[in-house]
Every structure is written in structure tokens, then in C-alpha cells.
Design a protein around this motif. Structure first.
Motif, PDB file in Angstrom:
ATOM      1  N   PHE A   1      -1.605  -7.058  14.748  1.00  6.25           N
ATOM      2  CA  PHE A   1      -0.944  -6.644  14.754  1.00  6.25           C
ATOM      3  C   PHE A   1       0.040  -5.730  16.226  1.00  6.25           C
ATOM      4  O   PHE A   1      -1.114  -4.790  16.128  1.00  6.25           O
ATOM      5  N   PHE A   2       0.708  -6.007  16.724  1.00  2.00           N
ATOM      6  CA  PHE A   2       0.597  -5.062  18.118  1.00  2.00           C
ATOM      7  C   PHE A   2       2.019  -4.392  17.714  1.00  2.00           C
ATOM      8  O   PHE A   2       2.976  -4.929  17.439  1.00  2.00           O
ATOM      9  N   THR A   3       2.416  -3.218  18.206  1.00  2.00           N
ATOM     10  CA  THR A   3       3.158  -2.206  17.724  1.00  2.00           C
ATOM     11  C   THR A   3       2.911  -0.785  18.289  1.00  2.00           C
ATOM     12  O   THR A   3       1.790  -0.755  19.358  1.00  2.00           O
ATOM     13  N   THR A   4       4.267  -0.109  18.906  1.00  2.00           N
ATOM     14  CA  THR A   4       4.783   1.015  18.911  1.00  2.00           C
ATOM     15  C   THR A   4       4.648   1.930  18.451  1.00  2.00           C
ATOM     16  O   THR A   4       5.098   2.901  18.691  1.00  2.00           O
ATOM     17  N   TYR A   5       4.885   1.567  17.234  1.00  7.82           N
ATOM     18  CA  TYR A   5       5.776   2.702  15.701  1.00  7.82           C
ATOM     19  C   TYR A   5       5.234   1.404  14.447  1.00  7.82           C
ATOM     20  O   TYR A   5       4.640   1.112  14.870  1.00  7.82           O
ATOM     21  N   ILE A   6       5.678   3.174  13.764  1.00 13.07           N
ATOM     22  CA  ILE A   6       5.188   2.546  11.928  1.00 13.07           C
ATOM     23  C   ILE A   6       6.464   2.874  11.169  1.00 13.07           C
ATOM     24  O   ILE A   6       6.920   4.069  11.821  1.00 13.07           O
ATOM     25  N   SER A   7       6.584   2.040  10.467  1.00 17.19           N
ATOM     26  CA  SER A   7       7.783   3.174   9.715  1.00 17.19           C
ATOM     27  C   SER A   7       7.604   2.200   8.107  1.00 17.19           C
ATOM     28  O   SER A   7       6.393   1.034   8.102  1.00 17.19           O
ATOM     29  N   GLU A   8       8.684   2.403   7.156  1.00 16.03           N
ATOM     30  CA  GLU A   8       7.540   2.450   5.805  1.00 16.03           C
ATOM     31  C   GLU A   8       7.594   0.913   5.311  1.00 16.03           C
ATOM     32  O   GLU A   8       6.861   0.456   4.950  1.00 16.03           O
ATOM     33  N   GLN A   9       8.938   0.205   6.470  1.00 18.79           N
ATOM     34  CA  GLN A   9       9.277  -1.626   5.933  1.00 18.79           C
ATOM     35  C   GLN A   9       7.245  -1.668   6.901  1.00 18.79           C
ATOM     36  O   GLN A   9       6.613  -2.602   6.245  1.00 18.79           O
ATOM     37  N   ILE A  10       6.856  -1.462   8.250  1.00 16.85           N
ATOM     38  CA  ILE A  10       5.730  -1.670   8.471  1.00 16.85           C
ATOM     39  C   ILE A  10       4.872  -1.496   7.753  1.00 16.85           C
ATOM     40  O   ILE A  10       3.697  -2.098   7.695  1.00 16.85           O
ATOM     41  N   ILE A  11       5.025  -0.300   7.457  1.00 17.33           N
ATOM     42  CA  ILE A  11       3.023   0.102   6.468  1.00 17.33           C
ATOM     43  C   ILE A  11       3.677  -0.383   5.393  1.00 17.33           C
ATOM     44  O   ILE A  11       2.399  -1.712   4.770  1.00 17.33           O
ATOM     45  N   LYS A  12       4.185  -0.867   4.546  1.00 16.66           N
ATOM     46  CA  LYS A  12       4.498  -1.847   3.250  1.00 16.66           C
ATOM     47  C   LYS A  12       4.003  -3.457   3.436  1.00 16.66           C
ATOM     48  O   LYS A  12       3.073  -4.095   3.212  1.00 16.66           O
ATOM     49  N   ASN A  13       4.701  -3.669   4.751  1.00  8.05           N
ATOM     50  CA  ASN A  13       3.330  -5.347   4.647  1.00  8.05           C
ATOM     51  C   ASN A  13       2.273  -5.056   5.726  1.00  8.05           C
ATOM     52  O   ASN A  13       1.696  -5.787   5.081  1.00  8.05           O
ATOM     53  N   VAL A  14       1.829  -4.749   6.301  1.00  6.51           N
ATOM     54  CA  VAL A  14       0.683  -4.581   6.625  1.00  6.51           C
ATOM     55  C   VAL A  14      -0.822  -3.841   5.872  1.00  6.51           C
ATOM     56  O   VAL A  14      -1.507  -4.790   6.003  1.00  6.51           O
ATOM     57  N   VAL A  15      -0.052  -3.167   4.264  1.00 10.78           N
ATOM     58  CA  VAL A  15      -1.337  -3.296   3.582  1.00 10.78           C
ATOM     59  C   VAL A  15      -1.155  -4.014   3.001  1.00 10.78           C
ATOM     60  O   VAL A  15      -3.011  -4.336   2.289  1.00 10.78           O
ATOM     61  N   LYS A  16      -0.738  -5.720   3.000  1.00 11.75           N
ATOM     62  CA  LYS A  16      -1.374  -6.433   2.200  1.00 11.75           C
ATOM     63  C   LYS A  16      -1.737  -7.594   3.061  1.00 11.75           C
ATOM     64  O   LYS A  16      -2.509  -8.273   1.844  1.00 11.75           O
ATOM     65  N   PHE A  17      -1.937  -7.174   4.186  1.00 14.10           N
ATOM     66  CA  PHE A  17      -3.463  -8.054   4.496  1.00 14.10           C
ATOM     67  C   PHE A  17      -4.725  -6.844   4.754  1.00 14.10           C
ATOM     68  O   PHE A  17      -4.872  -6.136   4.602  1.00 14.10           O
ATOM     69  N   LYS A  18      -6.099  -8.601   4.588  1.00 12.73           N
ATOM     70  CA  LYS A  18      -6.953  -8.109   4.421  1.00 12.73           C
ATOM     71  C   LYS A  18      -7.285  -8.716   5.897  1.00 12.73           C
ATOM     72  O   LYS A  18      -6.639  -9.302   7.248  1.00 12.73           O
ATOM     73  N   ASN A  19      -8.276  -7.101   6.685  1.00 15.08           N
ATOM     74  CA  ASN A  19      -8.706  -8.019   8.405  1.00 15.08           C
ATOM     75  C   ASN A  19      -7.954  -7.830   8.822  1.00 15.08           C
ATOM     76  O   ASN A  19      -7.588  -8.996  10.031  1.00 15.08           O
ATOM     77  N   ILE A  20      -7.163  -7.141   9.081  1.00 11.62           N
ATOM     78  CA  ILE A  20      -5.858  -6.694   9.864  1.00 11.62           C
ATOM     79  C   ILE A  20      -6.487  -5.789  11.125  1.00 11.62           C
ATOM     80  O   ILE A  20      -7.276  -4.448  10.359  1.00 11.62           O
ATOM     81  N   ALA A  21      -5.872  -5.108  12.453  1.00 12.83           N
ATOM     82  CA  ALA A  21      -6.305  -4.108  13.111  1.00 12.83           C
ATOM     83  C   ALA A  21      -4.998  -4.327  14.275  1.00 12.83           C
ATOM     84  O   ALA A  21      -4.017  -5.012  14.072  1.00 12.83           O
TER      85      ALA A  21
END
Length: 195
Positions: free
Chosen positions: A13-33
Motif C-alpha cells: 500500500f502506497f501512502t504519504t499519510y495515515i488516517s482513521e479510515q486507512i488504519i481501519k482498512n489496513v488492519v483488515k489485511f494479512k501480509n501487507i506492507a
């Protein structure tokens, strides 16, 4: 789709910021960087927020084209952009499991990324997106043709969304890289993408 488990990250996942929505969605993934573009490192607050989030959640954190910062902040690896022509020494001894991953658009760029000690390639753009005009899009068949004899892991990048992600099953890709997919995640388990 069952991605190869031998390579730890299947999603980048390419990003330059973090938000509550991003956090909520990223943690749904296994094996993510998470991959951070160092062009935006002037906002060190965002960079450190992402770094801390990754550390707390045991998520690998990479930076694009900045080995000095990768070493300084003890990141997990480096992404080398397709237009980066610097030669990198083997830095795997600096940190156990430190990875160098290259971004490429062609067979010629693949060979150069091998010289830069890349252990995997993000090949793009596989699908239509705003960054590239139609003539630059690889499509599934071109993606397969270019990568068929590659000796390292390849990941699909570019224009990946809910409508086309299942098509990655038709390639030898070990996973995918994306930007907007994470902010539009509406299902509970990303594994459902591949069923």
C-alpha cells in the motif's frame, strides 16, 4: 486467490499519510506492507505516524528511493523507482531481511533492477489509471509476456480496483500494489477479493 505464502508481503500500500479510515482498512489485511514516498519526507510528522503505526501493528514499512532514511529509521526495505539509475550495494547485511524491491515498466528495466540487487519487482501499469495514457497500459497479456521468464517475484501495480483485482489470478503475480483500493475498502476481509 491464494497468493504464495513464501514471500511475506502479498499487498503493498502506497501512502504519504495515515488516517482513521486507512488504519481501519489496513488492519483488515494479512501480509501487507506500507510504502512511503520520500518526496514528502518534509512532513516528518506524517512519516513518523506511519512508522509508529507499522511498528505497533507489526507491518513492514518501506520508503521509495532513500536508502539513507531507510537505514536511519531502521525500515524494512527500499523501493527503487523505475527511473532511479543508482547502483546499490548489497545492503542485506545491514539488517536481517532488509528487502530491495524495484518498480519497472519493461523487460529492460527488469534487468537493470536485478543489477540494483532487487529481490522482487512491482510491474506496472497493469490496468488503466489516471497516471498513464492508454498506450502505456500493459494489460494481462503484456504483463504475462514481459514477466514470464523472470527469476524473481513479480507484483502487479497500477489501476487495481474492486472490478479488476480478481484478474490478477491470470498472472504469475505474487501479490499487488495499490493506492486507492485501501480507502475504498468496503468489505470485512480482503481475502474475499480472490474468491
Amino acid at each position: 486467490m491464494q497468493f504464495n505464502k513464501c514471500y511475506q508481503e502479498n499487498f503493498y500500500f502506497f501512502t504519504t499519510y495515515i488516517s482513521e479510515q486507512i488504519i481501519k482498512n489496513v488492519v483488515k489485511f494479512k501480509n501487507i506492507a506500507i510504502i512511503y514516498d520520500d518526496k514528502y519526507i518534509d512532513n516528518e510528522n506524517n512519516f513518523l505516524k506511519i512508522k509508529n503505526f507499522c511498528k505497533i501493528n507489526n507491518i513492514k514499512f518501506f520508503i521509495i528511493d532513500n536508502l539513507k532514511l531507510a537505514i536511519k529509521y531502521k525500515l524494512d526495505g527500499l523501493i527503487i523507482s523505475h527511473d532511479n539509475k543508482r547502483t546499490y550495494l548489497n545492503v542485506s547485511s545491514y539488517k536481517k531481511n532488509f528487502k530491495i524491491i524495484g518498480k519497472a515498466h519493461s523487460q529492460n528495466e527488469y534487468f537493470f533492477k536485478i543489477k540494483q540487487n532487487c529481490t522482487a519487482i512491482l510491474l506496472s501499469p497493469i490496468f488503466q489509471n489516471l497516471k498513464y495514457n492508454t498506450s502505456k497500459i500493459l494489460t494481462i497479456s503484456k504483463f504475462n509476456q514481459i514477466s514470464k521468464n523472470w527469476k524473481i517475484d513479480v507484483y502487479a501495480l497500477g489501476g487495481i480496483n474492486f472490478e479488476n483485482i480478481k484478474k490478477i489470478k491470470m498472472t504469475k503475480a505474487k501479490g499487488v500494489g495499490f493506492i486507492s483500493l485501501i480507502s475504498n475498502l468496503k468489505i470485512k476481509k480482503p481475502a474475499l477479493f480472490f474468491k
